[in-house]
Design a protein around this motif. Sequence first.
Motif, short mmCIF file in Angstrom:
data_model
loop_
_atom_site.label_atom_id
_atom_site.label_comp_id
_atom_site.label_asym_id
_atom_site.label_seq_id
_atom_site.Cartn_x
_atom_site.Cartn_y
_atom_site.Cartn_z
N SER A 176 0.92 -1.32 -0.03
CA SER A 176 -0.02 -0.05 0.14
C SER A 176 0.68 1.28 0.09
CB SER A 176 -0.86 0.10 1.19
OG SER A 176 -0.31 -0.27 2.33
N LEU A 177 2.26 1.14 0.21
CA LEU A 177 3.06 2.18 0.00
C LEU A 177 3.45 2.56 -1.33
CD1 LEU A 177 5.24 1.77 3.29
CD2 LEU A 177 3.34 3.20 3.14
N GLY A 178 3.16 1.50 -2.13
CA GLY A 178 3.76 1.89 -3.78
C GLY A 178 4.79 1.13 -4.07
N ASN A 179 5.45 0.20 -2.95
CA ASN A 179 6.60 -0.65 -3.35
C ASN A 179 6.21 -1.57 -4.00
OD1 ASN A 179 8.41 0.98 -1.44
ND2 ASN A 179 7.14 0.14 0.04
N GLU A 180 6.99 -1.86 -5.17
CA GLU A 180 7.03 -3.27 -5.79
C GLU A 180 8.57 -4.10 -5.92
OE1 GLU A 180 4.66 -3.17 -9.25
OE2 GLU A 180 3.57 -1.61 -8.48
N GLY A 181 8.59 -5.17 -5.91
CA GLY A 181 9.85 -6.00 -6.16
C GLY A 181 9.84 -7.32 -6.19
N ARG A 182 10.64 -8.20 -6.65
CA ARG A 182 10.68 -9.50 -6.96
C ARG A 182 11.96 -9.80 -6.31
NH1 ARG A 182 13.79 -12.68 -10.31
NH2 ARG A 182 12.84 -14.64 -11.13
N THR A 183 11.86 -10.64 -5.46
CA THR A 183 13.11 -11.33 -4.51
C THR A 183 13.31 -12.76 -4.92
OG1 THR A 183 12.46 -9.94 -2.63
CG2 THR A 183 13.84 -11.73 -2.28
N ALA A 184 14.62 -13.08 -5.40
CA ALA A 184 14.85 -14.33 -5.93
C ALA A 184 15.63 -15.24 -5.00
CB ALA A 184 15.65 -14.23 -7.36
N ALA A 185 15.91 -16.31 -5.36
CA ALA A 185 16.54 -17.22 -4.35
C ALA A 185 17.85 -16.87 -3.95
CB ALA A 185 16.91 -18.40 -5.00
N GLY A 186 18.05 -16.76 -2.36
CA GLY A 186 19.27 -16.36 -1.77
C GLY A 186 19.13 -14.63 -1.33
N ASP A 187 18.16 -14.24 -1.82
CA ASP A 187 17.94 -12.61 -1.46
C ASP A 187 17.04 -12.50 -0.77
OD1 ASP A 187 19.88 -12.18 -3.52
OD2 ASP A 187 18.25 -11.72 -4.89
N VAL A 188 16.70 -11.47 0.20
CA VAL A 188 16.27 -11.18 1.22
C VAL A 188 15.29 -9.77 1.12
CG1 VAL A 188 16.27 -10.73 3.86
CG2 VAL A 188 18.03 -12.06 2.66
N GLN A 189 14.16 -10.01 1.83
CA GLN A 189 13.37 -8.51 1.86
C GLN A 189 12.87 -8.46 3.25
OE1 GLN A 189 9.99 -8.92 -0.84
NE2 GLN A 189 8.65 -10.10 0.66
N VAL A 190 12.53 -7.27 3.85
CA VAL A 190 12.26 -6.85 4.97
C VAL A 190 11.19 -5.79 4.94
CG1 VAL A 190 12.81 -5.59 7.40
CG2 VAL A 190 14.52 -7.28 6.25
N MET A 191 9.98 -6.03 5.40
CA MET A 191 8.90 -5.26 5.56
C MET A 191 8.61 -5.01 7.04
SD MET A 191 5.14 -5.49 4.08
CE MET A 191 4.54 -6.57 5.42
N SER A 192 8.76 -3.66 7.58
CA SER A 192 8.57 -3.06 8.74
C SER A 192 7.21 -2.65 8.88
CB SER A 192 9.46 -1.86 9.24
OG SER A 192 10.90 -2.44 9.33
N ALA A 193 6.25 -3.43 9.37
CA ALA A 193 4.97 -3.04 9.25
C ALA A 193 4.45 -1.78 10.14
CB ALA A 193 3.86 -4.22 9.91
N GLY A 194 4.97 -1.45 11.19
CA GLY A 194 4.81 -0.32 11.77
C GLY A 194 3.27 -0.09 12.03
#
Length: 236
Positions: A80-98
């Motif tokens: 809902s913040l407008g972020n978009e991304g594709r995270t592939a094998a071996g990679d990391v994403q972090v979402m701080s829900a706040g």
Amino acid sequence: MDMIEIRPFDNLGKANHGWLDTSYHFSFSNYYDPSRMGWGALRVWNDDWIKERSGFPPHPHSDMEIITYVRKGAISHRDSLGNEGRTAAGDVQVMSAGTGITHAEYNLEDEATELFQIWVLPDRKGLAPSWGQLEFPKGTRAGNWVTLASGRKGETGSDVLSMNADARVLAATLDEGETIDLDLVGDRHYYMVPIGGTVEVNGKTANDRDGVAVTGEERLSVTAISPVELLMVDSR
């Protein structure tokens, strides 16, 4: 109580929804075990298999640090913040829900995606939500612990994802017979999962995707019985 407890993968909580086959290291959804409500600030560690061309439709979160580590395939994120991304094998994403964020995660690939979804309790509630991702080539963590995400002082930077918690996510890869050590702090909690191989942890055996819960130890020594990848959360 053992300072190192091995939690076999076969004994974890289970759920299969067809498009999602998941195992729960801690109480989650319809799986409840009062002895497994978390480990320090670590609250959730789900081992997810997501069918191709399926995934999680938009849903809300608040006041939680949500880390996604992809083991195979890829996951696509939109929020809902407008972020978009594709995270592939071996990679990391972090979402701080706040204070609140709505997101969707889909496997848009032509193969199944396998990932860990990890939730860590934040140090403070009501913070601004955010999302980020980074690529982490496995070669950089060969025989070496690498910090993927952290909220600890002195461990932030362009090569480390930020978290709002006194916690960090570490990764390493080991060849057969290789040993890696880590100095521990007695009052912190460490939770490690080996991926794709078997290890000895201070003399105890842990197999592929078993949980290894550690506290009260001064040092962790991990020896690879077979080639393996390691993922660990260190929290207060």
